[in-house]
Design a protein around this motif. Structure first.
Motif, PDB file in Angstrom:
ATOM      1  N   GLU A  73       0.784  -1.120   0.129  1.00  0.00           N
ATOM      2  CA  GLU A  73      -0.037  -0.039   0.022  1.00  0.00           C
ATOM      3  C   GLU A  73       1.058   1.327  -0.192  1.00  0.00           C
ATOM      4  OE1 GLU A  73      -2.432  -0.728   3.552  1.00  0.00           O
ATOM      5  OE2 GLU A  73      -3.646  -2.116   2.400  1.00  0.00           O
ATOM      6  N   LEU A  74       1.475   1.619  -1.302  1.00  0.00           N
ATOM      7  CA  LEU A  74       2.748   2.584  -1.464  1.00  0.00           C
ATOM      8  C   LEU A  74       2.105   4.038  -0.740  1.00  0.00           C
ATOM      9  CD1 LEU A  74       5.355   2.697  -2.369  1.00  0.00           C
ATOM     10  CD2 LEU A  74       4.460   3.616  -4.724  1.00  0.00           C
ATOM     11  N   GLU A  75       0.988   4.525  -1.194  1.00  0.00           N
ATOM     12  CA  GLU A  75       0.305   5.707  -0.688  1.00  0.00           C
ATOM     13  C   GLU A  75       0.006   5.796   0.665  1.00  0.00           C
ATOM     14  OE1 GLU A  75      -0.156   5.646  -5.053  1.00  0.00           O
ATOM     15  OE2 GLU A  75      -0.669   4.251  -3.331  1.00  0.00           O
ATOM     16  N   PHE A  76      -0.276   4.545   1.164  1.00  0.00           N
ATOM     17  CA  PHE A  76      -0.637   4.771   2.829  1.00  0.00           C
ATOM     18  C   PHE A  76       0.564   4.997   3.521  1.00  0.00           C
ATOM     19  CE2 PHE A  76      -0.989   2.445   6.684  1.00  0.00           C
ATOM     20  CZ  PHE A  76      -2.112   2.998   7.221  1.00  0.00           C
ATOM     21  N   THR A  77       1.693   3.961   3.045  1.00  0.00           N
ATOM     22  CA  THR A  77       3.181   3.997   3.816  1.00  0.00           C
ATOM     23  C   THR A  77       3.644   5.471   3.650  1.00  0.00           C
ATOM     24  OG1 THR A  77       3.310   1.567   3.295  1.00  0.00           O
ATOM     25  CG2 THR A  77       5.245   2.749   3.741  1.00  0.00           C
ATOM     26  N   LEU A  78       3.370   6.037   2.404  1.00  0.00           N
ATOM     27  CA  LEU A  78       4.098   7.420   2.314  1.00  0.00           C
ATOM     28  C   LEU A  78       3.592   8.360   3.227  1.00  0.00           C
ATOM     29  CD1 LEU A  78       4.804   9.145  -0.933  1.00  0.00           C
ATOM     30  CD2 LEU A  78       3.581  10.594   0.880  1.00  0.00           C
ATOM     31  N   ALA A  79       2.071   8.309   3.457  1.00  0.00           N
ATOM     32  CA  ALA A  79       1.341   9.195   4.340  1.00  0.00           C
ATOM     33  C   ALA A  79       1.719   8.780   5.739  1.00  0.00           C
ATOM     34  CB  ALA A  79      -0.069   9.107   4.396  1.00  0.00           C
ATOM     35  N   ASP A  80       1.773   7.589   6.368  1.00  0.00           N
ATOM     36  CA  ASP A  80       2.605   7.064   7.470  1.00  0.00           C
ATOM     37  C   ASP A  80       3.683   7.752   7.806  1.00  0.00           C
ATOM     38  OD1 ASP A  80       1.420   6.020   9.734  1.00  0.00           O
ATOM     39  OD2 ASP A  80       2.297   4.029   9.433  1.00  0.00           O
ATOM     40  N   ILE A  81       4.675   7.591   7.049  1.00  0.00           N
ATOM     41  CA  ILE A  81       5.854   8.137   7.066  1.00  0.00           C
ATOM     42  C   ILE A  81       5.937   9.687   7.411  1.00  0.00           C
ATOM     43  CG2 ILE A  81       8.355   8.611   5.758  1.00  0.00           C
ATOM     44  CD1 ILE A  81       7.843   5.688   4.533  1.00  0.00           C
ATOM     45  N   GLU A  82       5.155  10.465   6.697  1.00  0.00           N
ATOM     46  CA  GLU A  82       5.064  11.760   7.002  1.00  0.00           C
ATOM     47  C   GLU A  82       4.471  11.954   8.271  1.00  0.00           C
ATOM     48  OE1 GLU A  82       4.725  14.152   2.754  1.00  0.00           O
ATOM     49  OE2 GLU A  82       2.913  13.012   3.376  1.00  0.00           O
ATOM     50  N   ARG A  83       3.424  11.337   8.745  1.00  0.00           N
ATOM     51  CA  ARG A  83       2.662  11.554  10.102  1.00  0.00           C
ATOM     52  C   ARG A  83       3.609  11.023  11.099  1.00  0.00           C
ATOM     53  NH1 ARG A  83      -1.556   9.392   7.424  1.00  0.00           N
ATOM     54  NH2 ARG A  83      -1.314   7.360   7.963  1.00  0.00           N
ATOM     55  N   ALA A  84       4.780   9.928  10.878  1.00  0.00           N
ATOM     56  CA  ALA A  84       5.783   9.823  11.923  1.00  0.00           C
ATOM     57  C   ALA A  84       7.023  10.506  11.967  1.00  0.00           C
ATOM     58  CB  ALA A  84       6.011   8.245  11.707  1.00  0.00           C
ATOM     59  N   GLY A  85       6.885  11.602  11.111  1.00  0.00           N
ATOM     60  CA  GLY A  85       8.074  12.510  11.204  1.00  0.00           C
ATOM     61  C   GLY A  85       9.253  12.488  10.048  1.00  0.00           C
ATOM     62  N   GLY A  86       8.945  11.292   9.259  1.00  0.00           N
ATOM     63  CA  GLY A  86       9.746  11.216   8.043  1.00  0.00           C
ATOM     64  C   GLY A  86       9.603  12.262   7.028  1.00  0.00           C
ATOM     65  N   VAL A  87      10.452  12.655   6.016  1.00  0.00           N
ATOM     66  CA  VAL A  87      10.532  13.449   5.009  1.00  0.00           C
ATOM     67  C   VAL A  87      10.571  12.972   3.598  1.00  0.00           C
ATOM     68  CG1 VAL A  87      11.678  15.415   4.092  1.00  0.00           C
ATOM     69  CG2 VAL A  87      11.437  15.360   6.534  1.00  0.00           C
ATOM     70  N   ILE A  88       9.753  12.942   2.981  1.00  0.00           N
ATOM     71  CA  ILE A  88       9.614  12.527   1.460  1.00  0.00           C
ATOM     72  C   ILE A  88      10.529  13.277   0.522  1.00  0.00           C
ATOM     73  CG2 ILE A  88       8.222  11.955  -0.587  1.00  0.00           C
ATOM     74  CD1 ILE A  88       7.394  10.333   2.168  1.00  0.00           C
ATOM     75  N   THR A  89      11.724  12.362   0.136  1.00  0.00           N
ATOM     76  CA  THR A  89      12.697  13.202  -0.416  1.00  0.00           C
ATOM     77  C   THR A  89      12.516  13.020  -2.204  1.00  0.00           C
ATOM     78  OG1 THR A  89      14.054  11.216  -0.204  1.00  0.00           O
ATOM     79  CG2 THR A  89      14.362  13.125   1.434  1.00  0.00           C
ATOM     80  N   LYS A  90      11.939  12.133  -2.525  1.00  0.00           N
ATOM     81  CA  LYS A  90      11.846  11.812  -4.025  1.00  0.00           C
ATOM     82  C   LYS A  90      10.048  11.133  -3.885  1.00  0.00           C
ATOM     83  CE  LYS A  90      14.785  10.434  -6.997  1.00  0.00           C
ATOM     84  NZ  LYS A  90      15.760   9.892  -7.793  1.00  0.00           N
ATOM     85  N   ALA A  91       9.349  12.127  -4.522  1.00  0.00           N
ATOM     86  CA  ALA A  91       7.849  11.511  -4.837  1.00  0.00           C
ATOM     87  C   ALA A  91       7.777  10.298  -5.414  1.00  0.00           C
ATOM     88  CB  ALA A  91       7.130  12.565  -5.407  1.00  0.00           C
ATOM     89  N   ILE A  92       6.690   9.723  -5.323  1.00  0.00           N
ATOM     90  CA  ILE A  92       6.270   8.301  -6.072  1.00  0.00           C
ATOM     91  C   ILE A  92       6.614   8.437  -7.393  1.00  0.00           C
ATOM     92  CG2 ILE A  92       4.605   6.640  -6.669  1.00  0.00           C
ATOM     93  CD1 ILE A  92       3.525   7.394  -4.106  1.00  0.00           C
ATOM     94  N   PHE A  93       7.273   7.630  -8.035  1.00  0.00           N
ATOM     95  CA  PHE A  93       7.826   7.391  -9.499  1.00  0.00           C
ATOM     96  C   PHE A  93       7.735   5.864  -9.910  1.00  0.00           C
ATOM     97  CE2 PHE A  93      11.838   7.108  -7.202  1.00  0.00           C
ATOM     98  CZ  PHE A  93      12.256   6.216  -7.823  1.00  0.00           C
ATOM     99  N   THR A  94       7.835   5.724 -11.330  1.00  0.00           N
ATOM    100  CA  THR A  94       7.653   4.267 -11.859  1.00  0.00           C
ATOM    101  C   THR A  94       8.961   4.020 -12.326  1.00  0.00           C
ATOM    102  OG1 THR A  94       7.129   5.138 -13.871  1.00  0.00           O
ATOM    103  CG2 THR A  94       5.270   4.544 -12.534  1.00  0.00           C
TER     104      THR A  94
END
Length: 116
Positions: A73-94
């Motif tokens: 569940e890629l999008e869910f995991t991305l959101a959970d990382i942000e909620r936990a204080g992680g920073v997205i450094t490269k958005a989802i890509f194929t």
């Protein structure tokens, strides 16, 4: 069971063990076994390894290997990382074989998460 000539263990430098344990437990449900004040072993992560106290951090611009975590569940995991204080450094890509994104944990270490 240990398999001959396979990667068996992974050790990762972190600046703050308590924040690291809280982050990886919250987002990925990893569990930990402490060995003193400066080392903790992570389990239930696909490979066993440890976090050790260090002032160093790692990322691809420093030439570090990329640790890639699987999520169904890629999008869910991305959101959970942000909620936990992680920073997205490269958005989802194929990429050939799926999709992924990169993030930094509270220590500034870079990881990726991928899915089919």
């Amino acid at each position: 069971m240990n398999k001959h000539l396979t990667i068996n263990y992974l050790e990762i430098p972190v600046r703050d063990l308590a924040k690291t344990k809280a982050f990886f437990n919250r987002v990925f449900s990893w569990e930990f076994v402490d060995y003193g004040e400066n080392y903790t072993c992570f389990i239930h992560a696909g490979i066993t390894g440890g976090f050790y106290a260090s002032e160093q951090s790692f990322n691809l611009t420093k030439g570090s290997p990329l640790i890639v975590i699987y999520s169904s569940e890629l999008e869910f995991t991305l959101a959970d990382i942000e909620r936990a204080g992680g920073v997205i450094t490269k958005a989802i890509f194929t990429f050939p074989g799926g999709r992924r994104f990169h993030f930094s944990d509270p220590n500034g270490n870079e990881y990726a998460v991928w899915s089919e």
